[in-house]
Write a protein that holds these residues in place. Structure first.
Motif, mmCIF file in Angstrom:
data_model
loop_
_atom_site.group_PDB
_atom_site.id
_atom_site.type_symbol
_atom_site.label_atom_id
_atom_site.label_comp_id
_atom_site.label_asym_id
_atom_site.label_seq_id
_atom_site.Cartn_x
_atom_site.Cartn_y
_atom_site.Cartn_z
ATOM 1 N N LEU A 1 1.012 -1.442 -0.376
ATOM 2 C CA LEU A 1 0.091 -0.239 0.023
ATOM 3 C C LEU A 1 0.410 1.631 0.423
ATOM 4 O O LEU A 1 0.703 1.961 -0.555
ATOM 5 N N ALA A 2 1.925 1.426 0.883
ATOM 6 C CA ALA A 2 2.286 3.099 0.613
ATOM 7 C C ALA A 2 3.659 2.354 -0.445
ATOM 8 O O ALA A 2 3.917 4.175 -1.142
ATOM 9 N N GLU A 3 4.018 1.178 -0.964
ATOM 10 C CA GLU A 3 4.462 1.225 -2.939
ATOM 11 C C GLU A 3 3.392 2.334 -3.584
ATOM 12 O O GLU A 3 4.052 3.173 -4.754
ATOM 13 N N TYR A 4 2.179 1.763 -3.725
ATOM 14 C CA TYR A 4 0.960 1.902 -4.370
ATOM 15 C C TYR A 4 0.690 3.349 -4.399
ATOM 16 O O TYR A 4 0.949 4.507 -5.440
ATOM 17 N N PHE A 5 1.096 4.219 -3.166
ATOM 18 C CA PHE A 5 0.709 5.947 -2.763
ATOM 19 C C PHE A 5 2.506 6.321 -2.497
ATOM 20 O O PHE A 5 2.185 7.370 -2.636
ATOM 21 N N GLY A 6 3.081 5.964 -3.421
ATOM 22 C CA GLY A 6 4.859 6.366 -3.480
ATOM 23 C C GLY A 6 5.334 6.925 -1.616
ATOM 24 O O GLY A 6 6.037 7.906 -2.064
ATOM 25 N N ASP B 1 -10.664 2.436 10.664
ATOM 26 C CA ASP B 1 -10.421 3.475 11.179
ATOM 27 C C ASP B 1 -9.605 4.171 11.296
ATOM 28 O O ASP B 1 -9.097 5.565 10.711
ATOM 29 N N MET B 2 -8.415 3.410 11.826
ATOM 30 C CA MET B 2 -7.366 4.081 11.870
ATOM 31 C C MET B 2 -6.228 4.198 10.596
ATOM 32 O O MET B 2 -5.183 5.441 10.336
ATOM 33 N N LEU B 3 -6.607 3.628 9.586
ATOM 34 C CA LEU B 3 -6.009 3.997 8.152
ATOM 35 C C LEU B 3 -6.397 4.108 7.684
ATOM 36 O O LEU B 3 -6.087 5.641 7.027
ATOM 37 N N SER B 4 -8.057 4.784 8.123
ATOM 38 C CA SER B 4 -8.716 5.540 6.680
ATOM 39 C C SER B 4 -8.281 7.038 7.545
ATOM 40 O O SER B 4 -8.431 8.365 6.722
ATOM 41 N N ARG B 5 -7.974 7.454 8.902
ATOM 42 C CA ARG B 5 -7.718 9.058 9.535
ATOM 43 C C ARG B 5 -6.430 8.778 9.329
ATOM 44 O O ARG B 5 -5.666 10.093 8.507
ATOM 45 N N ALA B 6 -5.062 8.431 8.651
ATOM 46 C CA ALA B 6 -3.664 8.172 8.134
ATOM 47 C C ALA B 6 -4.003 8.646 6.720
ATOM 48 O O ALA B 6 -2.696 9.784 6.310
ATOM 49 N N THR B 7 -4.719 8.573 5.953
ATOM 50 C CA THR B 7 -4.871 8.897 4.735
ATOM 51 C C THR B 7 -6.336 9.584 4.820
ATOM 52 O O THR B 7 -6.415 10.127 3.243
ATOM 53 N N ASN B 8 -6.718 10.130 5.245
ATOM 54 C CA ASN B 8 -7.440 11.338 5.441
ATOM 55 C C ASN B 8 -8.534 10.824 4.807
ATOM 56 O O ASN B 8 -8.815 11.917 3.706
ATOM 57 N N GLU B 9 -8.914 9.556 4.612
ATOM 58 C CA GLU B 9 -9.905 9.094 4.582
ATOM 59 C C GLU B 9 -10.261 8.846 2.496
ATOM 60 O O GLU B 9 -10.939 8.569 2.260
ATOM 61 N N MET C 1 -1.884 11.626 7.156
ATOM 62 C CA MET C 1 -0.131 12.073 7.007
ATOM 63 C C MET C 1 -0.439 13.433 5.685
ATOM 64 O O MET C 1 -1.409 13.411 4.639
ATOM 65 N N GLU C 2 0.698 13.732 5.223
ATOM 66 C CA GLU C 2 1.004 15.257 4.835
ATOM 67 C C GLU C 2 0.669 14.713 3.270
ATOM 68 O O GLU C 2 0.196 15.675 2.629
ATOM 69 N N ARG C 3 0.745 13.602 3.121
ATOM 70 C CA ARG C 3 0.828 13.215 1.092
ATOM 71 C C ARG C 3 -0.447 12.765 1.216
ATOM 72 O O ARG C 3 -0.972 13.133 0.107
ATOM 73 N N PHE C 4 -1.554 13.261 1.811
ATOM 74 C CA PHE C 4 -2.822 12.911 2.114
ATOM 75 C C PHE C 4 -3.865 13.955 1.779
ATOM 76 O O PHE C 4 -4.787 14.096 2.289
ATOM 77 N N VAL C 5 -2.450 15.367 1.508
ATOM 78 C CA VAL C 5 -3.384 16.357 2.429
ATOM 79 C C VAL C 5 -3.077 17.840 1.272
ATOM 80 O O VAL C 5 -2.399 17.698 0.675
ATOM 81 N N SER C 6 -3.942 18.263 0.947
ATOM 82 C CA SER C 6 -3.604 19.882 0.065
ATOM 83 C C SER C 6 -4.637 20.555 -0.198
ATOM 84 O O SER C 6 -5.741 20.884 1.689
ATOM 85 N N PRO C 7 -4.853 21.866 -0.027
ATOM 86 C CA PRO C 7 -5.614 22.898 0.219
ATOM 87 C C PRO C 7 -7.224 22.298 -0.276
ATOM 88 O O PRO C 7 -7.990 22.988 -0.012
ATOM 89 N N GLU C 8 -7.268 21.910 -1.424
ATOM 90 C CA GLU C 8 -8.555 21.101 -1.858
ATOM 91 C C GLU C 8 -9.043 19.677 -0.568
ATOM 92 O O GLU C 8 -10.517 19.709 -0.892
ATOM 93 N N ARG C 9 -8.317 19.046 0.064
ATOM 94 C CA ARG C 9 -8.780 17.960 1.137
ATOM 95 C C ARG C 9 -7.767 18.464 1.746
ATOM 96 O O ARG C 9 -6.403 17.921 2.616
ATOM 97 N N PRO C 10 -8.664 19.787 2.900
ATOM 98 C CA PRO C 10 -7.554 19.335 4.001
ATOM 99 C C PRO C 10 -7.623 17.802 5.061
ATOM 100 O O PRO C 10 -8.457 17.324 4.657
ATOM 101 N N ALA C 11 -6.542 18.255 6.502
ATOM 102 C CA ALA C 11 -7.135 17.254 6.930
ATOM 103 C C ALA C 11 -8.673 17.206 7.986
ATOM 104 O O ALA C 11 -8.474 18.160 8.363
#
Length: 293
Positions: A126-131, A212-220, A261-271
């Motif tokens: 999964l980590a490889e998939y998300f780079g 839920d824990m993985l969903s939180r870490a990946t910002n859903e 995680m920062e990888r899953f946060v953007s201006p369009e998708r805040p934490a």
């Protein structure tokens, strides 16, 4: 996994004959009188040993699930091998085992370890998939308090409360759950379109769902999959048969931060979630589902 929160995976844990033999041993235990089984209710939160029928309920659901189960957790020797002061060192209460069926201990522990290795492989993929770095997710489960739950869903009596089901709709608390092939149908997932989809593992497969824990870490980005186990239909032969399943709940170590995680946060998708540790989140959810006061 990102579409449904579920995926079927072939290989990597145990052959079907091994799983069926293990179910047969646990069938002997769950067939014991209630008084014998209740000897193995230990501690709080159902962390180890036996949890009786009708104790756990889904979050927000007043009806208890129609099931009983047994928990096997991280081995105490794993904690003892950690250096003094490590936050996980005191996290693992000892496992308990039923004296009445001594044969089930060794293969149950073997399955625990096989599924632990399989889970680590899946989380690295999964980590490889998300780079991301390889151990981004797999590192969270190292010395984690993962749980193997052996569930018995007894035959549903005709007089059962019509609002009660074997497992009401819920999301798992943890990172991912690995579910060996059950002994009967009933597992369903809720799709993004709001429809219930039957999902079963075929021989040699496991069903993997995101919690839920993985969903939180990946910002859903990876959704926590809503699923349930419905009651069997009909009263004919096999219509109300018992059902067994063995989910392996992959948990981080208690002090692990569940920050988005920062990888899953953007201006369009805040934490979407505030910081919390895995241990704090687990305690909160155990109270919500009735396993802790």
């Amino acid at each position: 996994l990102t579409e449904f929160g579920f995926v079927n995976v072939a290989g990597g844990h145990a052959d079907d004959a091994f799983i069926r033999r293990l179910y047969a041993y646990w069938h002997l235990f769950f067939g014991l009188p209630d008084a014998e089984k209740r000897k193995y209710v230990v501690g709080q939160g159902g962390a180890r040993g036996y949890t009786a029928f009708g104790v756990e309920h889904a979050k927000g659901n007043p009806h208890p699930d129609l099931k009983e189960f047994w928990h096997v957790g991280q081995l105490p020797e794993a904690a003892a091998a950690l250096p003094p002061g490590h936050p996980a060192r005191e996290s693992y209460p000892p496992n308990v085992w039923p004296d009445e069926v001594p044969e089930l201990r060794q293969p149950t522990l073997e399955l625990y370890r096989r599924l632990e290795v399989c889970a680590s492989t899946l989380l690295r993929a999964l980590a490889e998939y998300f780079g991301l770095p390889e151990d981004t997710f797999a590192g969270m489960m190292v010395n984690g308090n993962s749980i193997l739950r052996v569930i018995h869903y007894p035959s549903v009596p005709p007089a059962a409360d019509p609002g009660a089901v074997r497992a009401a709709a819920h999301e798992d608390i943890n990172l991912i759950t690995l579910l060996c092939a059950a002994t009967g149908a009933g597992l369903e997932i809720l799709t993004r379109d709001g429809e219930w989809l039957p999902v079963e593992a075929e021989e040699g497969q496991i069903v993997v769902d995101a919690g839920d824990m993985l969903s939180r870490a990946t910002n859903e980005i990876v959704p926590a999959a809503t699923h349930r186990v419905v009651n069997p239909q009909g009263s004919g032969a096999g219509g109300r048969a018992d059902r067994y399943s063995m989910p392996f709940f992959v948990h981080p170590y208690s002090a692990c931060p569940l920050d988005v995680m920062e990888r899953f946060v953007s201006p369009e998708r805040p934490a979407k979630f505030p910081p919390i540790t895995a241990g704090e989140f687990l305690e909160e959810r155990l109270r919500e589902i009735g396993l802790k006061a």
